[in-house]
Design an enzyme around this catalytic site. Structure first.
Site, PDB file in Angstrom:
ATOM      1  N   CYS A  92      -2.414   8.163   2.505  1.00 44.21           N
ATOM      2  CA  CYS A  92      -1.821   7.069   3.272  1.00 44.21           C
ATOM      3  C   CYS A  92      -1.398   7.547   4.666  1.00 44.21           C
ATOM      4  O   CYS A  92      -2.245   7.796   5.498  1.00 44.21           O
ATOM      5  CB  CYS A  92      -0.675   6.439   2.481  1.00 44.21           C
ATOM      6  N   HIS A 222      -2.707   5.599  -3.083  1.00 42.95           N
ATOM      7  CA  HIS A 222      -1.718   6.603  -3.514  1.00 42.95           C
ATOM      8  C   HIS A 222      -2.022   7.082  -4.937  1.00 42.95           C
ATOM      9  O   HIS A 222      -1.538   6.464  -5.898  1.00 42.95           O
ATOM     10  CB  HIS A 222      -0.316   5.986  -3.515  1.00 42.95           C
ATOM     11  N   GLU A 224      -0.758   9.570  -6.496  1.00 45.54           N
ATOM     12  CA  GLU A 224       0.464  10.047  -7.167  1.00 45.54           C
ATOM     13  C   GLU A 224       1.234   8.890  -7.804  1.00 45.54           C
ATOM     14  O   GLU A 224       2.074   9.111  -8.661  1.00 45.54           O
ATOM     15  CB  GLU A 224       1.346  10.829  -6.179  1.00 45.54           C
TER      16      GLU A 224
END
Lengths: 279, 171
Positions: A92, A222, A224
């Site tokens: 990002c 993302h 994660e």
């Protein structure tokens, strides 16, 4: 001291995903340390094996998202380590910094050859926060240390950005396939240029691009935030949604890994391979 | 009147301008300006009653000018926003997104609200002030170099892949 590979997670003023990123790196069997943007000596002395630039709003997105972070001294080190072949991932805002650093697509090192422009697609503009599906490009699966275990199934991962539309100079259109790493698709792997499959109007449905060697990956979604299966919403369609729902009332849900874990497992697997080759 | 432009700036020091200046000082110390100012720059194309219509819009929509924290003036007017620093040589550059949702959305909003206007265009205006010994030609040349981000260590204010860059004729 451990023999685990060390992944440096860089924290700029305004980064806000560094702790969860470091956490999922550790959960994937590697060491992770967070370095502030002004800890150049500490970062250099630690000799990390890989670098992650996490999400957030570095320098409050002043001037342009990622533009100021890209000029920081710490990026000189990342730049040189990337050129030496070390894996670098930008997520990002981290991707925006890599684009503004000229590390991706990297046709000419350090030259700014792409941009992450404001989202713009028919019927939508501005900040977007939603789940999308991704698929990896075949060449990227083979050469990128971040993608080697992704496989061919579309994977659900969330996005949250206002400037995520990959654009290139028109003269470079014929070589973009070299840098294609991840594209937006639907749950069946079919790409269309329309919202919501392509959520932001990104050129060629690009969700992530890499350098020619594949060790530097800049991606807007993302991973994660999709590391654990419980992070996947139950309504997600496709095989990952089925897996998620099959665990709905199972205590195993708490420890099951989600699709985002594949990016970090890929890196761990890459280091294991290098370690075996060295022995 | 075919076009009316306004400049909008923060009443407090602009953090984006401060960060940009400190970054430029680090990466391009020899050509960096002494001062850097940042403005939102709005162009209103073919407003029915010219400045009167634009003033009405600005006073009505606080998303364009928030009077609590911003001030504004017509571009090329009395110059109430200018620093008035006669010792500096000023060059101005406009940075505009090639594909611009802000302009599209505001054009739609104004039309929905029955303002007779062809369109609105949003840009960022950067004003760079150089020491008095600098010629205008040199100021313009430096400004262009500091604006166009061609390499990681060259330029900052605009990414030419996604943004148009227009050096204005006179400061």
């Amino acid at each position: 001291m451990t023999n685990k590979p060390l992944v440096a997670v860089l924290q700029f003023p305004g980064s806000n995903c560094e702790y969860e990123t470091a956490s999922v790196v550790r959960e994937s069997g590697m060491d992770a340390m967070i370095f502030r943007w002004n800890q150049l000596k500490e970062l250099s002395d630690s000799r990390p094996d890989a670098f992650i630039l996490p999400g957030g709003f570095s320098f409050q997105d002043r001037v342009r998202a990622g533009a100021v972070g890209a000029k920081e001294e710490i990026m000189d080190l990342v730049f040189n380590e990337a050129l030496s072949g070390k894996p670098v991932l930008g997520i990002c805002n981290g991707a925006q910094i890599l684009v503004e650093s000229g590390l991706v697509p990297g046709w000419e090192n350090g030259r700014i050859e792409s941009a992450l422009a404001a989202n713009h697609i028919h019927g939508r503009s501005g900040y977007l926060s939603r789940w999308v599906f991704l698929r990896a490009n075949e060449r990227a699966l083979k050469i990128s240390p971040w993608l080697r275990m992704i496989g061919n199934d579309p994977i659900p991962v969330p996005i949250a950005h206002a400037e995520g539309r990959f654009v290139f100079a028109e003269k470079d259109n014929n070589r973009i396939s070299e840098c294609m790493a991840l594209t937006y698709c639907d749950e069946n792997g079919i790409e269309t240029a329309d919202y919501p499959v392509n959520p932001n109007g990104s050129f060629m449905n690009l969700a992530g691009i890499m350098n020619r060697e594949g060790n530097v990956l800049a991606m807007m979604p993302h991973p994660e935030r999709a590391f654990w299966m419980w992070q996947i919403p139950p309504w997600i369609p496709g095989t990952w949604g089925d897996r998620r729902n099959s665990l709905q009332h199972d205590p195993a849900l708490a420890g099951s890994k989600g699709p985002g874990a594949l990016f970090f497992r890929s890196l761990a697997d890459y280091f294991e391979l290098i370690s075996r080759e060295d022995q | 009147m075919t076009e009316v432009s306004i400049e909008v700036r923060l009443k407090a020091p602009d953090p984006a301008a401060m960060t940009a200046l400190s970054t430029l000082k680090r990466i391009n110390p020899d050509t960096c300006p002494g001062r850097l100012e940042r403005y939102d720059y709005w162009r209103f194309i073919r407003p029915l009653d010219g400045k009167r219509t634009v003033e009405e819009i600005v006073l009505h929509f606080h998303d364009i000018v928030n009077p609590n924290k911003q001030s504004w003036s017509f571009s090329g007017g009395s110059g109430i926003l200018l620093s008035g620093d006669e010792e500096l040589v000023w060059a101005e550059v406009l940075v505009t997104d090639k594909v611009d949702s802000i302009s599209e959305n505001w054009t739609d909003i104004l039309r929905r609200n029955k303002y007779e206007i062809e369109k609105v265009m949003y840009s960022v205006l950067w004003r760079l002030g150089y020491s008095s010994g600098t010629s205008m030609a040199e100021a313009r040349e430096r400004t262009l170099a500091l604006t166009i981000t061609s390499y990681r260590d060259h330029g900052l204010l605009a990414n030419p892949v996604s943004q148009n860059i227009n050096l204005l004729d006179q400061a």
